[in-house]
Design an enzyme around this catalytic site. Structure first.
Site, PDB file in Angstrom:
ATOM      1  N   GLY A   6      29.482 -27.162  14.405  1.00 34.67           N
ATOM      2  CA  GLY A   6      29.346 -26.674  13.038  1.00 34.67           C
ATOM      3  C   GLY A   6      30.342 -27.392  12.170  1.00 34.67           C
ATOM      4  N   GLY A   7      30.559 -26.861  10.981  1.00 37.21           N
ATOM      5  CA  GLY A   7      31.481 -27.486  10.043  1.00 37.21           C
ATOM      6  C   GLY A   7      32.828 -27.791  10.645  1.00 37.21           C
ATOM      7  CG  ASP A   8      35.715 -24.848  10.891  1.00 33.57           C
ATOM      8  OD1 ASP A   8      34.682 -24.313  11.316  1.00 33.57           O
ATOM      9  OD2 ASP A   8      36.655 -24.204  10.392  1.00 33.57           O
ATOM     10  CD  GLU A   9      32.373 -22.265  14.836  1.00 29.05           C
ATOM     11  OE1 GLU A   9      31.267 -22.363  15.397  1.00 29.05           O
ATOM     12  OE2 GLU A   9      32.825 -21.194  14.415  1.00 29.05           O
TER      13      GLU A   9
END
Length: 91
Positions: A6-9
């Protein structure tokens, strides 16, 4: 194997790794991030930390969806406990 989820995962897949060893690797990664200076074009990015949730096969499920859900729950537990930590899903 490391994959952006994901965006920051991100997801780290550690085949043939015991849950205890996965926790140790996650903790080593967390410490490496904390100790690494980050900067951008504008200068110092400041202090960067990570929170990590760990799940294991088959203890936390047998499908990718089960394992992701267990790791996600552990991740949010780490964030609720103050961030910058590693938490395992109930093993």
């Amino acid at each position: 194997m490391v994959c952006r989820y994901g965006g920051d995962e991100f997801i780290l897949i550690l085949p043939d790794c015991a849950p205890e060893d996965a926790l140790l690797r996650a903790q080593s990664l967390r410490l490496l991030v904390v100790e690494t200076p980050f900067s951008f074009d504008e200068g110092d990015a400041g202090h960067v930390t990570v929170s990590i949730g760990v799940s294991a096969l088959p203890q936390n499920g047998t499908t990718a969806a089960d394992l992701l859900l267990a790791a996600d729950r552990a991740l949010y537990g780490a964030k609720q406990c103050g961030r910058n930590r590693v938490m395992a899903s109930a093993l």
